[in-house]
Enzyme design. Structure first.
Site, PDB file in Angstrom:
ATOM      1  N   HIS A 139     -22.618  82.353 -32.043  1.00 44.16           N
ATOM      2  CA  HIS A 139     -21.542  83.295 -31.398  1.00 44.16           C
ATOM      3  C   HIS A 139     -22.252  83.660 -29.974  1.00 44.16           C
ATOM      4  O   HIS A 139     -23.457  83.472 -29.530  1.00 44.16           O
ATOM      5  CB  HIS A 139     -21.015  84.415 -32.084  1.00 44.16           C
ATOM      6  CG  HIS A 139     -21.814  85.434 -32.354  1.00 44.16           C
ATOM      7  ND1 HIS A 139     -22.471  85.605 -33.340  1.00 44.16           N
ATOM      8  CD2 HIS A 139     -22.323  86.452 -31.469  1.00 44.16           C
ATOM      9  CE1 HIS A 139     -23.193  86.837 -33.329  1.00 44.16           C
ATOM     10  NE2 HIS A 139     -23.215  87.260 -32.126  1.00 44.16           N
TER      11      HIS A 139
HETATM   12  P1  TYD Z   1     -22.573  88.929 -36.936  1.00 48.01           P
HETATM   13  O1  TYD Z   1     -22.667  89.706 -35.586  1.00 48.01           O
HETATM   14  O2  TYD Z   1     -21.618  87.852 -36.962  1.00 48.01           O
HETATM   15  O3  TYD Z   1     -24.056  88.713 -37.558  1.00 48.01           O
HETATM   16  P2  TYD Z   1     -25.055  87.467 -37.004  1.00 48.01           P
HETATM   17  O4  TYD Z   1     -24.967  87.523 -35.770  1.00 48.01           O
HETATM   18  O5  TYD Z   1     -26.459  88.158 -37.684  1.00 48.01           O
HETATM   19  O6  TYD Z   1     -24.767  86.347 -37.855  1.00 48.01           O
HETATM   20  O7  TYD Z   1     -22.117  89.864 -38.071  1.00 48.01           O
HETATM   21  C1  TYD Z   1     -21.893  89.782 -39.381  1.00 48.01           C
HETATM   22  C2  TYD Z   1     -21.050  90.646 -39.863  1.00 48.01           C
HETATM   23  O8  TYD Z   1     -21.101  92.139 -39.775  1.00 48.01           O
HETATM   24  C3  TYD Z   1     -19.421  90.540 -39.180  1.00 48.01           C
HETATM   25  O9  TYD Z   1     -18.493  90.353 -40.459  1.00 48.01           O
HETATM   26  C4  TYD Z   1     -19.381  91.639 -38.327  1.00 48.01           C
HETATM   27  C5  TYD Z   1     -20.090  92.804 -38.982  1.00 48.01           C
HETATM   28  N1  TYD Z   1     -20.797  93.836 -38.187  1.00 48.01           N
HETATM   29  C6  TYD Z   1     -20.231  94.885 -37.779  1.00 48.01           C
HETATM   30  O10 TYD Z   1     -19.283  95.314 -38.569  1.00 48.01           O
HETATM   31  N2  TYD Z   1     -20.879  95.964 -37.036  1.00 48.01           N
HETATM   32  C7  TYD Z   1     -21.987  95.399 -36.495  1.00 48.01           C
HETATM   33  O11 TYD Z   1     -22.468  96.039 -35.473  1.00 48.01           O
HETATM   34  C8  TYD Z   1     -22.368  94.120 -36.339  1.00 48.01           C
HETATM   35  C9  TYD Z   1     -23.559  93.564 -35.601  1.00 48.01           C
HETATM   36  C10 TYD Z   1     -21.929  93.363 -37.239  1.00 48.01           C
END
Ligand code: TYD
Length: 140
Positions: A53
């Site tokens: 992303h």
């Molecule tokens: P995501 O940012 O997609 O993780 P990565 O970049 O490591 O793949 O986040 C994973 C899940 O966690 C997604 O459902 C959103 C949630 N999340 C929160 O609720 N708060 C946060 O501060 C973060 C970073 C993620």
């Protein structure tokens, strides 16, 4: 910070070695934004890459404080890779940088300093949409 035109921007933070290893980072001196949120990832499964992303507004600095992982950064025109494995080196991920994370080890701990509180609307999770926005072909 390394090379202005590189996607990979490394921020070196101070380290103090006495009877421990102590690292610190603070807004202005090291982190180019006010820190609004901290999160960390532990026990990630090696075979599942993460990320995939970009953010519209949020800026982040990532520290691999234990173990290692590989980061791929993409600005819609080119990609650059780096292995993060030094607790005194933070990787700046600016706005509109698509990022992918590979090869988390069992003991890898990734600490993230973030410029904004969590907002799911700030995520771009569709790579084709990201390319259009990053290359100015679609209004954000
Ligand atoms: P995501 O940012 O997609 O993780 P990565 O970049 O490591 O793949 O986040 C994973 C899940 O966690 C997604 O459902 C959103 C949630 N999340 C929160 O609720 N708060 C946060 O501060 C973060 C970073 C993620």
């Amino acid at each position: 910070m390394r090379g202005k035109n590189n996607l990979i921007k490394i921020i070196k933070i101070p380290e103090i070695f006495d009877d421990c290893c102590l690292y610190f980072a603070q807004t202005k001196d090291h982190i180019p934004f006010s820190i609004k949120r901290v999160y960390y990832i532990t026990k990630a499964v090696t075979k599942y890459p993460r990320g995939f992303h970009a953010h519209y507004k949020n800026r982040q600095v990532l520290f691999c404080i234990q173990g290692n992982l590989e980061m791929v950064l993409d600005n819609g025109k080119r990609k650059e890779k780096i292995i993060l494995n030094k607790p005194n080196e933070g990787l700046l991920i600016d706005r509109l940088i698509w990022h992918e994370m590979y090869g988390f080890k069992k003991d890898t701990i990734l600490l993230v300093l973030s410029s904004a509180i969590f907002d799911p609307k700030d995520y771009i999770r569709d790579y084709q949409k990201f390319l259009k926005i990053a290359n100015g072909k679609q209004a954000s």
